[in-house]
Design a protein around this motif. Structure first.
Motif, PDB file in Angstrom:
ATOM      1  N   UNK A 124      26.740  36.673  42.866  1.00  0.00           N
ATOM      2  CA  UNK A 124      27.329  36.893  41.538  1.00  0.00           C
ATOM      3  C   UNK A 124      28.574  36.029  41.329  1.00  0.00           C
ATOM      4  N   UNK A 125      28.957  35.871  40.078  1.00  0.00           N
ATOM      5  CA  UNK A 125      30.166  35.118  39.744  1.00  0.00           C
ATOM      6  C   UNK A 125      31.409  36.000  39.852  1.00  0.00           C
ATOM      7  N   UNK A 126      31.197  37.319  39.753  1.00  0.00           N
ATOM      8  CA  UNK A 126      32.297  38.286  39.799  1.00  0.00           C
ATOM      9  C   UNK A 126      31.878  39.462  40.671  1.00  0.00           C
ATOM     10  N   UNK A 127      32.847  40.048  41.371  1.00  0.00           N
ATOM     11  CA  UNK A 127      32.587  41.276  42.126  1.00  0.00           C
ATOM     12  C   UNK A 127      33.747  42.232  41.887  1.00  0.00           C
ATOM     13  N   UNK A 128      33.431  43.416  41.356  1.00  0.00           N
ATOM     14  CA  UNK A 128      34.452  44.427  41.109  1.00  0.00           C
ATOM     15  C   UNK A 128      34.317  45.581  42.089  1.00  0.00           C
ATOM     16  N   UNK A 129      35.320  45.750  42.946  1.00  0.00           N
ATOM     17  CA  UNK A 129      35.320  46.908  43.839  1.00  0.00           C
ATOM     18  C   UNK A 129      36.657  47.634  43.716  1.00  0.00           C
ATOM     19  N   UNK A 130      36.619  48.921  43.907  1.00  0.00           N
ATOM     20  CA  UNK A 130      37.833  49.723  43.893  1.00  0.00           C
ATOM     21  C   UNK A 130      37.573  51.006  44.645  1.00  0.00           C
ATOM     22  N   UNK A 131      38.618  51.667  45.097  1.00  0.00           N
ATOM     23  CA  UNK A 131      38.417  52.925  45.816  1.00  0.00           C
ATOM     24  C   UNK A 131      37.866  54.015  44.904  1.00  0.00           C
ATOM     25  N   UNK A 132      36.951  54.806  45.432  1.00  0.00           N
ATOM     26  CA  UNK A 132      36.466  55.981  44.704  1.00  0.00           C
ATOM     27  C   UNK A 132      37.630  56.929  44.444  1.00  0.00           C
ATOM     28  N   UNK A 133      37.707  57.433  43.210  1.00  0.00           N
ATOM     29  CA  UNK A 133      38.705  58.457  42.858  1.00  0.00           C
ATOM     30  C   UNK A 133      37.957  59.574  42.129  1.00  0.00           C
TER      31      UNK A 133
END
Length: 345
Positions: free
Chosen positions: A224-233
């Protein structure tokens, strides 16, 4: 450390090797080595520039019932809203004056916004702001829908896959949804010429290091051109209300890994990171991220777009938010730029 050096050299590994690295995520020396390499790669392709995305959360109605999401269709306690086309264009006007050159239309899968309504909004945005990129984040659609939006002028599409493990996917979503369908959408979007974004929550209920290794393999295949990850809340009105949040440290470790694996990727330091750690977004940039996503939505609506609890920046005006982010970005040696911020070829 052999597997670490092999990863840095080759940038791609097997699932077993990714899992081997992920087992070391609490080792500060390993993280330091990975983040140092990630920053080096990020500077090689993007210098010290950080791209801004003007986020417009235009509807919090959603037909889906994803178990982790505060705006899921089954949450009868959510106060619902929809922005009009005029509201959206006003957000764009405000954002353009502040220097934003990418607008992200994000919403639940809201049947009210038919394909034609979405296409009409895209055309208006492109007509008024032809030098800006338009990113959509509106879920799973048909190939024909995606083609219509592309022809109307949409440039990018964000669709987090959430987990690349079928069994884990079923524990997070109702039976009407499937990982196979999510993947189909991503590959079709890529075929249609969108810059595509996938991603996942770190520490979602039931997630293992083996699952995360599968996510890495999937991203390696998808490119992919972008990858969005963040902690589960967790959100208080979901079945996961009592689950603990994901780890900021593991998220940062994965950001560094993703930058090494996908050197030219657009990688956000997400709001979720900043929600769990006051310096979370700065730490994300220091681990290889190069995108931030301030909110352009009307302040009166922001608290209602509550995917998870305690989301930051829900009371700030857009100008205030961008100014604050500018200072934060500069504090770690980077600077915000007024550019579309496309992924380098």
């Amino acid at each position: 450390m052999d597997v670490i050096e092999e990863f840095i050299k080759n940038q791609q590994l097997s699932k077993r090797e990714y899992e081997e690295i992920l087992k070391l995520w609490k080792n500060p020396e390993v993280f330091q080595r990975l983040s140092k390499e990630a920053v080096k790669i990020r500077k090689q392709h993007y210098g010290d520039r950080v791209f801004t995305r003007g986020l417009i959360e235009f509807t919090n109605y959603c037909k889906n019932n994803c178990y982790y999401c505060g705006i899921r269709g089954g949450n009868s306690k959510a106060s619902r809203y929809r922005l009009t086309k005029e509201d959206i264009l006003e957000c764009c006007k405000n954002g353009y004056e502040l220097g934003f050159r990418t607008f992200v239309l994000q919403g639940g899968e809201d049947p009210y916004f038919t394909d034609e309504k979405i296409a009409d909004i895209i055309r208006e945005m492109k007509s008024e702001y032809p030098d800006c990129a338009i990113t959509l984040s509106i879920g799973e659609k048909s190939y024909e829908s995606y083609r219509l939006f592309r022809e109307a002028g949409a440039d990018r599409y964000l669709l987090r896959h959430e987990t690349a493990n079928e069994e884990h996917y079923r524990t997070l979503h109702p039976s009407q949804m499937s990982l196979e369908e999510r993947k189909r959408c991503l590959y079709q979007l890529k075929e249609l010429g969108y810059q595509i974004g996938a991603g996942f929550m770190v520490g979602s209920p039931g997630q293992t290091l083996s699952h995360l290794a599968e996510d890495m393999v999937f991203l390696q295949e998808l490119q992919p051109h972008m990858v969005g990850i963040g902690p589960f809340i967790p959100h208080h009105d979901t079945v996961f209300a009592e689950e603990k949040s994901g780890s900021v440290e593991l998220t940062l470790f994965l950001l560094a890994m993703i930058r090494i694996m996908l050197p030219k990727v657009l990688l956000p330091a997400t709001t979720a990171l900043g929600t769990l750690d006051p310096k979370g977004r700065e730490k994300g940039l220091a681990a290889g991220a190069n995108v931030v996503m301030p909110n352009l939505s009307p302040v009166k609506n922001r608290k209602l777009y509550e995917l998870y609890d305690n989301k930051i920046c829900t009371g700030e005006e857009a100008a205030e938010c961008r100014c604050c982010l500018g200072r934060r970005v500069e504090s770690v040696g980077y600077h915000l730029v007024n550019e579309r911020g496309d992924a380098v070829k």
